[in-house]
Design a protein around this motif. Sequence first.
Motif, PDB file in Angstrom:
ATOM      1  N   VAL A 122       4.780   9.467  18.565  1.00 29.00           N
ATOM      2  CA  VAL A 122       5.324   9.489  17.203  1.00 29.00           C
ATOM      3  C   VAL A 122       4.190   9.435  16.186  1.00 29.00           C
ATOM      4  CG1 VAL A 122       6.782   8.266  15.546  1.00 29.00           C
ATOM      5  CG2 VAL A 122       7.539   8.522  17.925  1.00 29.00           C
ATOM      6  N   ALA A 123       3.171   8.636  16.460  1.00 28.26           N
ATOM      7  CA  ALA A 123       2.043   8.533  15.521  1.00 28.26           C
ATOM      8  C   ALA A 123       1.362   9.884  15.341  1.00 28.26           C
ATOM      9  CB  ALA A 123       1.039   7.494  16.019  1.00 28.26           C
ATOM     10  N   TYR A 181      18.779   7.249  12.898  1.00 26.63           N
ATOM     11  CA  TYR A 181      18.461   7.525  14.304  1.00 26.63           C
ATOM     12  C   TYR A 181      18.068   8.990  14.474  1.00 26.63           C
ATOM     13  CZ  TYR A 181      19.083   8.456  19.241  1.00 26.63           C
ATOM     14  OH  TYR A 181      18.879   8.879  20.531  1.00 26.63           O
ATOM     15  N   VAL A 182      16.979   9.219  15.209  1.00 30.21           N
ATOM     16  CA  VAL A 182      16.493  10.580  15.419  1.00 30.21           C
ATOM     17  C   VAL A 182      16.761  11.049  16.842  1.00 30.21           C
ATOM     18  CG1 VAL A 182      14.482  12.111  15.311  1.00 30.21           C
ATOM     19  CG2 VAL A 182      14.685  10.201  13.697  1.00 30.21           C
ATOM     20  N   GLN A 183      16.171  10.370  17.829  1.00 28.80           N
ATOM     21  CA  GLN A 183      16.339  10.815  19.219  1.00 28.80           C
ATOM     22  C   GLN A 183      15.751   9.794  20.178  1.00 28.80           C
ATOM     23  OE1 GLN A 183      13.579  14.399  19.034  1.00 28.80           O
ATOM     24  NE2 GLN A 183      12.806  13.415  20.884  1.00 28.80           N
ATOM     25  N   GLU A 184      16.018  10.037  21.481  1.00 31.89           N
ATOM     26  CA  GLU A 184      15.407   9.224  22.525  1.00 31.89           C
ATOM     27  C   GLU A 184      14.019   9.762  22.850  1.00 31.89           C
ATOM     28  OE1 GLU A 184      17.016   6.321  23.933  1.00 31.89           O
ATOM     29  OE2 GLU A 184      17.970   6.850  22.041  1.00 31.89           O
ATOM     30  N   LEU A 185      13.137   8.843  23.220  1.00 34.56           N
ATOM     31  CA  LEU A 185      11.816   9.202  23.732  1.00 34.56           C
ATOM     32  C   LEU A 185      11.797   8.788  25.214  1.00 34.56           C
ATOM     33  CD1 LEU A 185       9.941   7.797  20.618  1.00 34.56           C
ATOM     34  CD2 LEU A 185      10.385  10.214  21.106  1.00 34.56           C
ATOM     35  N   SER A 224      13.754   4.543  21.495  1.00 36.77           N
ATOM     36  CA  SER A 224      14.516   5.332  20.527  1.00 36.77           C
ATOM     37  C   SER A 224      13.692   5.448  19.252  1.00 36.77           C
ATOM     38  CB  SER A 224      15.835   4.639  20.182  1.00 36.77           C
ATOM     39  OG  SER A 224      16.592   4.414  21.344  1.00 36.77           O
ATOM     40  N   LEU A 225      13.810   6.622  18.621  1.00 31.58           N
ATOM     41  CA  LEU A 225      13.061   6.873  17.391  1.00 31.58           C
ATOM     42  C   LEU A 225      14.006   6.833  16.198  1.00 31.58           C
ATOM     43  CD1 LEU A 225      10.629   7.843  15.678  1.00 31.58           C
ATOM     44  CD2 LEU A 225      11.181  10.187  16.397  1.00 31.58           C
ATOM     45  N   TYR A 226      13.591   6.090  15.178  1.00 37.93           N
ATOM     46  CA  TYR A 226      14.320   6.018  13.903  1.00 37.93           C
ATOM     47  C   TYR A 226      13.344   6.360  12.774  1.00 37.93           C
ATOM     48  CZ  TYR A 226      17.546   3.002  16.539  1.00 37.93           C
ATOM     49  OH  TYR A 226      18.420   2.486  17.464  1.00 37.93           O
ATOM     50  N   VAL A 282       9.857   2.788  16.359  1.00 38.33           N
ATOM     51  CA  VAL A 282      10.057   3.111  17.771  1.00 38.33           C
ATOM     52  C   VAL A 282      10.545   1.826  18.435  1.00 38.33           C
ATOM     53  CG1 VAL A 282       8.946   3.784  19.936  1.00 38.33           C
ATOM     54  CG2 VAL A 282       8.304   4.931  17.797  1.00 38.33           C
ATOM     55  N   ALA A 283      11.786   1.851  18.940  1.00 38.35           N
ATOM     56  CA  ALA A 283      12.403   0.657  19.529  1.00 38.35           C
ATOM     57  C   ALA A 283      12.531   0.831  21.037  1.00 38.35           C
ATOM     58  CB  ALA A 283      13.782   0.413  18.920  1.00 38.35           C
TER      59      ALA A 283
END
Length: 143
Positions: free
Chosen positions: A74-75, A24-28, A32-34, A47-48
Amino acid sequence: MKDQNCAYCMREEKPELYQGFGYYVQELKVSSLYVFREQSHLGRCIVAYKDHVSEIVDLTPEERALFLEDVANVAQAIHAAFNPDKVNYGFYGDTGKHLHCHLCPKYKDGFEWGGVFQMNPHIDDKDNATLMKIAEKIKTHLK
Ligand SMILES: [Zn+2]
């Protein structure tokens, strides 16, 4: 509405559900970014969406636009951090039923270039320390 068996819904309550495949990295904005644990494609992420919805058509146009903005954010960060020749996108979830997008950087002459990326080949699973370094590189380029 959370699904008690869903790795994304239960990230805080049951971290063991997602830690097998992601970091897990952070919220967008609405996601959520993993970083994906399997790094045969350097910089691969997930990206979930924030809620347990199965289909992209379950979102309103506004929610969908924000979700795709997160995917695009993210891309562009993956492009800036790792300079892949192409980013592939995969919305799978046959069994998971929680809307998420795999962002899979592809490199010319690299693994699976010109073909379909595998769901999880388990060829190059990384430890958390390595995934944290990948995450930090991506984070510096998020908008
Ligand atoms: Zn869920």
